[in-house]
Write a protein that holds these residues in place. Structure first.
Motif, PDB file in Angstrom:
ATOM      1  N   MET A 183     -35.805  11.085 -24.092  1.00 28.79           N
ATOM      2  CA  MET A 183     -35.830   9.784 -24.735  1.00 28.79           C
ATOM      3  C   MET A 183     -37.249   9.223 -24.711  1.00 28.79           C
ATOM      4  SD  MET A 183     -33.325   6.648 -23.896  1.00 28.79           S
ATOM      5  CE  MET A 183     -33.007   5.472 -25.133  1.00 28.79           C
ATOM      6  N   TYR A 184     -37.621   8.537 -23.627  1.00 28.68           N
ATOM      7  CA  TYR A 184     -38.988   8.026 -23.483  1.00 28.68           C
ATOM      8  C   TYR A 184     -39.699   8.826 -22.405  1.00 28.68           C
ATOM      9  CZ  TYR A 184     -37.145   4.085 -26.103  1.00 28.68           C
ATOM     10  OH  TYR A 184     -36.569   3.314 -27.072  1.00 28.68           O
ATOM     11  N   LYS A 185     -40.992   9.053 -22.617  1.00 29.16           N
ATOM     12  CA  LYS A 185     -41.778   9.794 -21.634  1.00 29.16           C
ATOM     13  C   LYS A 185     -42.715   8.877 -20.862  1.00 29.16           C
ATOM     14  CE  LYS A 185     -41.557  14.063 -24.171  1.00 29.16           C
ATOM     15  NZ  LYS A 185     -42.246  15.032 -24.979  1.00 29.16           N
ATOM     16  N   ARG A 186     -43.286   7.885 -21.561  1.00 33.36           N
ATOM     17  CA  ARG A 186     -44.213   6.962 -20.906  1.00 33.36           C
ATOM     18  C   ARG A 186     -44.004   5.573 -21.497  1.00 33.36           C
ATOM     19  NH1 ARG A 186     -49.011   9.649 -21.106  1.00 33.36           N
ATOM     20  NH2 ARG A 186     -48.344  10.699 -19.235  1.00 33.36           N
ATOM     21  N   ILE A 187     -43.727   4.613 -20.630  1.00 28.74           N
ATOM     22  CA  ILE A 187     -43.433   3.242 -21.042  1.00 28.74           C
ATOM     23  C   ILE A 187     -44.523   2.323 -20.521  1.00 28.74           C
ATOM     24  CG2 ILE A 187     -41.810   1.316 -20.844  1.00 28.74           C
ATOM     25  CD1 ILE A 187     -39.579   3.427 -20.405  1.00 28.74           C
ATOM     26  N   LEU A 188     -45.090   1.518 -21.417  1.00 30.02           N
ATOM     27  CA  LEU A 188     -46.055   0.500 -20.992  1.00 30.02           C
ATOM     28  C   LEU A 188     -45.280  -0.790 -20.749  1.00 30.02           C
ATOM     29  CD1 LEU A 188     -49.569  -0.236 -21.883  1.00 30.02           C
ATOM     30  CD2 LEU A 188     -47.983  -2.094 -22.268  1.00 30.02           C
ATOM     31  N   ILE A 189     -45.443  -1.356 -19.569  1.00 32.05           N
ATOM     32  CA  ILE A 189     -44.834  -2.645 -19.241  1.00 32.05           C
ATOM     33  C   ILE A 189     -45.960  -3.649 -19.081  1.00 32.05           C
ATOM     34  CG2 ILE A 189     -43.404  -3.957 -17.652  1.00 32.05           C
ATOM     35  CD1 ILE A 189     -42.071  -1.316 -16.824  1.00 32.05           C
ATOM     36  N   ALA A 190     -45.993  -4.634 -19.985  1.00 29.67           N
ATOM     37  CA  ALA A 190     -47.021  -5.672 -19.936  1.00 29.67           C
ATOM     38  C   ALA A 190     -46.463  -6.863 -19.167  1.00 29.67           C
ATOM     39  CB  ALA A 190     -47.407  -6.097 -21.350  1.00 29.67           C
ATOM     40  N   THR A 191     -47.269  -7.410 -18.264  1.00 27.22           N
ATOM     41  CA  THR A 191     -46.831  -8.550 -17.474  1.00 27.22           C
ATOM     42  C   THR A 191     -47.899  -9.636 -17.461  1.00 27.22           C
ATOM     43  OG1 THR A 191     -46.003  -9.267 -15.309  1.00 27.22           O
ATOM     44  CG2 THR A 191     -47.694  -7.558 -15.298  1.00 27.22           C
ATOM     45  N   ASP A 192     -47.440 -10.873 -17.379  1.00 24.51           N
ATOM     46  CA  ASP A 192     -48.367 -11.991 -17.207  1.00 24.51           C
ATOM     47  C   ASP A 192     -48.053 -12.749 -15.916  1.00 24.51           C
ATOM     48  OD1 ASP A 192     -46.106 -13.451 -17.795  1.00 24.51           O
ATOM     49  OD2 ASP A 192     -46.860 -14.276 -19.668  1.00 24.51           O
ATOM     50  N   GLY A 193     -47.090 -12.257 -15.155  1.00 30.45           N
ATOM     51  CA  GLY A 193     -46.745 -12.880 -13.886  1.00 30.45           C
ATOM     52  C   GLY A 193     -45.730 -14.000 -13.997  1.00 30.45           C
ATOM     53  N   SER A 194     -45.279 -14.328 -15.202  1.00 31.09           N
ATOM     54  CA  SER A 194     -44.293 -15.398 -15.379  1.00 31.09           C
ATOM     55  C   SER A 194     -42.905 -14.900 -14.957  1.00 31.09           C
ATOM     56  CB  SER A 194     -44.268 -15.862 -16.837  1.00 31.09           C
ATOM     57  OG  SER A 194     -43.749 -14.838 -17.660  1.00 31.09           O
ATOM     58  N   PRO A 195     -41.987 -15.820 -14.659  1.00 29.99           N
ATOM     59  CA  PRO A 195     -40.629 -15.394 -14.291  1.00 29.99           C
ATOM     60  C   PRO A 195     -39.953 -14.550 -15.374  1.00 29.99           C
ATOM     61  CG  PRO A 195     -40.960 -17.696 -13.696  1.00 29.99           C
ATOM     62  CD  PRO A 195     -42.169 -17.269 -14.482  1.00 29.99           C
ATOM     63  N   LEU A 202     -43.285   3.517 -25.786  1.00 32.84           N
ATOM     64  CA  LEU A 202     -42.566   2.249 -25.821  1.00 32.84           C
ATOM     65  C   LEU A 202     -43.382   1.206 -25.084  1.00 32.84           C
ATOM     66  CD1 LEU A 202     -39.855   0.765 -26.557  1.00 32.84           C
ATOM     67  CD2 LEU A 202     -39.121   1.301 -24.227  1.00 32.84           C
ATOM     68  N   ILE A 203     -43.399  -0.009 -25.624  1.00 33.81           N
ATOM     69  CA  ILE A 203     -43.992  -1.163 -24.949  1.00 33.81           C
ATOM     70  C   ILE A 203     -42.851  -2.100 -24.580  1.00 33.81           C
ATOM     71  CG2 ILE A 203     -45.490  -3.194 -25.183  1.00 33.81           C
ATOM     72  CD1 ILE A 203     -47.079  -1.589 -27.307  1.00 33.81           C
ATOM     73  N   VAL A 204     -42.804  -2.514 -23.324  1.00 30.02           N
ATOM     74  CA  VAL A 204     -41.801  -3.477 -22.864  1.00 30.02           C
ATOM     75  C   VAL A 204     -42.540  -4.735 -22.449  1.00 30.02           C
ATOM     76  CG1 VAL A 204     -40.042  -3.973 -21.121  1.00 30.02           C
ATOM     77  CG2 VAL A 204     -40.242  -1.662 -22.064  1.00 30.02           C
ATOM     78  N   MET A 205     -42.088  -5.871 -22.992  1.00 26.65           N
ATOM     79  CA  MET A 205     -42.723  -7.140 -22.640  1.00 26.65           C
ATOM     80  C   MET A 205     -41.740  -8.287 -22.824  1.00 26.65           C
ATOM     81  SD  MET A 205     -45.369  -7.417 -25.883  1.00 26.65           S
ATOM     82  CE  MET A 205     -46.241  -8.809 -25.225  1.00 26.65           C
ATOM     83  N   ALA A 206     -42.080  -9.432 -22.252  1.00 26.50           N
ATOM     84  CA  ALA A 206     -41.257 -10.632 -22.373  1.00 26.50           C
ATOM     85  C   ALA A 206     -41.490 -11.273 -23.733  1.00 26.50           C
ATOM     86  CB  ALA A 206     -41.597 -11.617 -21.260  1.00 26.50           C
ATOM     87  N   SER A 207     -40.522 -12.071 -24.160  1.00 26.57           N
ATOM     88  CA  SER A 207     -40.643 -12.730 -25.460  1.00 26.57           C
ATOM     89  C   SER A 207     -41.750 -13.766 -25.475  1.00 26.57           C
ATOM     90  CB  SER A 207     -39.315 -13.367 -25.860  1.00 26.57           C
ATOM     91  OG  SER A 207     -38.910 -14.316 -24.896  1.00 26.57           O
ATOM     92  N   HIS A 208     -42.019 -14.364 -24.339  1.00 20.86           N
ATOM     93  CA  HIS A 208     -43.108 -15.333 -24.247  1.00 20.86           C
ATOM     94  C   HIS A 208     -43.420 -15.600 -22.784  1.00 20.86           C
ATOM     95  CE1 HIS A 208     -39.423 -17.702 -24.065  1.00 20.86           C
ATOM     96  NE2 HIS A 208     -40.088 -18.541 -23.314  1.00 20.86           N
ATOM     97  N   GLY A 209     -44.640 -16.054 -22.537  1.00 21.12           N
ATOM     98  CA  GLY A 209     -45.043 -16.404 -21.182  1.00 21.12           C
ATOM     99  C   GLY A 209     -45.333 -17.877 -21.061  1.00 21.12           C
ATOM    100  N   ARG A 210     -45.905 -18.428 -22.112  1.00 20.97           N
ATOM    101  CA  ARG A 210     -46.253 -19.842 -22.095  1.00 20.97           C
ATOM    102  C   ARG A 210     -45.124 -20.658 -22.700  1.00 20.97           C
ATOM    103  NH1 ARG A 210     -50.972 -17.104 -23.715  1.00 20.97           N
ATOM    104  NH2 ARG A 210     -52.627 -17.353 -22.209  1.00 20.97           N
TER     105      ARG A 210
END
Length: 147
Positions: free
Chosen positions: A1-13, A112-120
């Motif tokens: 399925m996926y081999k390498r996933i990028l998870i972007a974070t900004d430290g928000s809940p 694949l990129i995984v991220m939150a819908s918004h941080g601010r």
């Protein structure tokens, strides 16, 4: 399925929830993870909002920001290790958050990129624009957005 996933974070809940979901997906699919935090550069001129600091002081400030980001990412690495997921930690220094996320995904051959819908929240989100929206519209890599 996926081999390498990028998870972007900004430290928000909300970003923390995206991290948990991204790690769980990586564990299920046997993928490795690139955990990314983008930190800004210190403003260099009066017009960018800079306080008059010496070059060495600016380097120290930026180093503190990078060190703090790496500490946050090391927590993600520990979480991944406990789930059996290999995690590479990356700190990018840029004011262009969305572009940095896209570039990191490309550079690290992420599928694949995984991220939150918004941080601010509130007016800051409206004024600064949505980094998630920018990634969604400009990335060639599929994006999983969590809220």
């Amino acid at each position: 399925m996926y081999k390498r996933i990028l998870i972007a974070t900004d430290g928000s809940p909300l970003s923390d929830k995206a991290v948990e979901s991204g790690l769980a997906l990586a564990a299920l699919s046997g993928a490795s993870v690139v955990a990314l935090k983008v930190v800004p550069r210190y403003p260099r001129s009066y017009f960018e909002g800079s306080a008059p600091l010496h070059r060495d002081e600016i380097k120290q400030v930026e180093q503190r920001w990078s060190d703090a980001a790496m500490q946050e990412l090391s927590v993600i690495k520990q979480m991944g290790t406990s789930e059996g997921v290999s995690v590479k930690c990356v700190v990018a220094k840029s004011e262009l958050i969305a572009e940095s996320i896209i570039a990191a995904a490309t550079k690290n051959n992420c599928d694949l990129i995984v991220m939150a819908s918004h941080g601010r929240k509130g007016i800051k989100r409206v004024l600064l624009g949505s980094e998630t929206q920018h990634v969604l519209t400009h990335s060639q890599t599929p994006v999983l957005v969590l809220r």
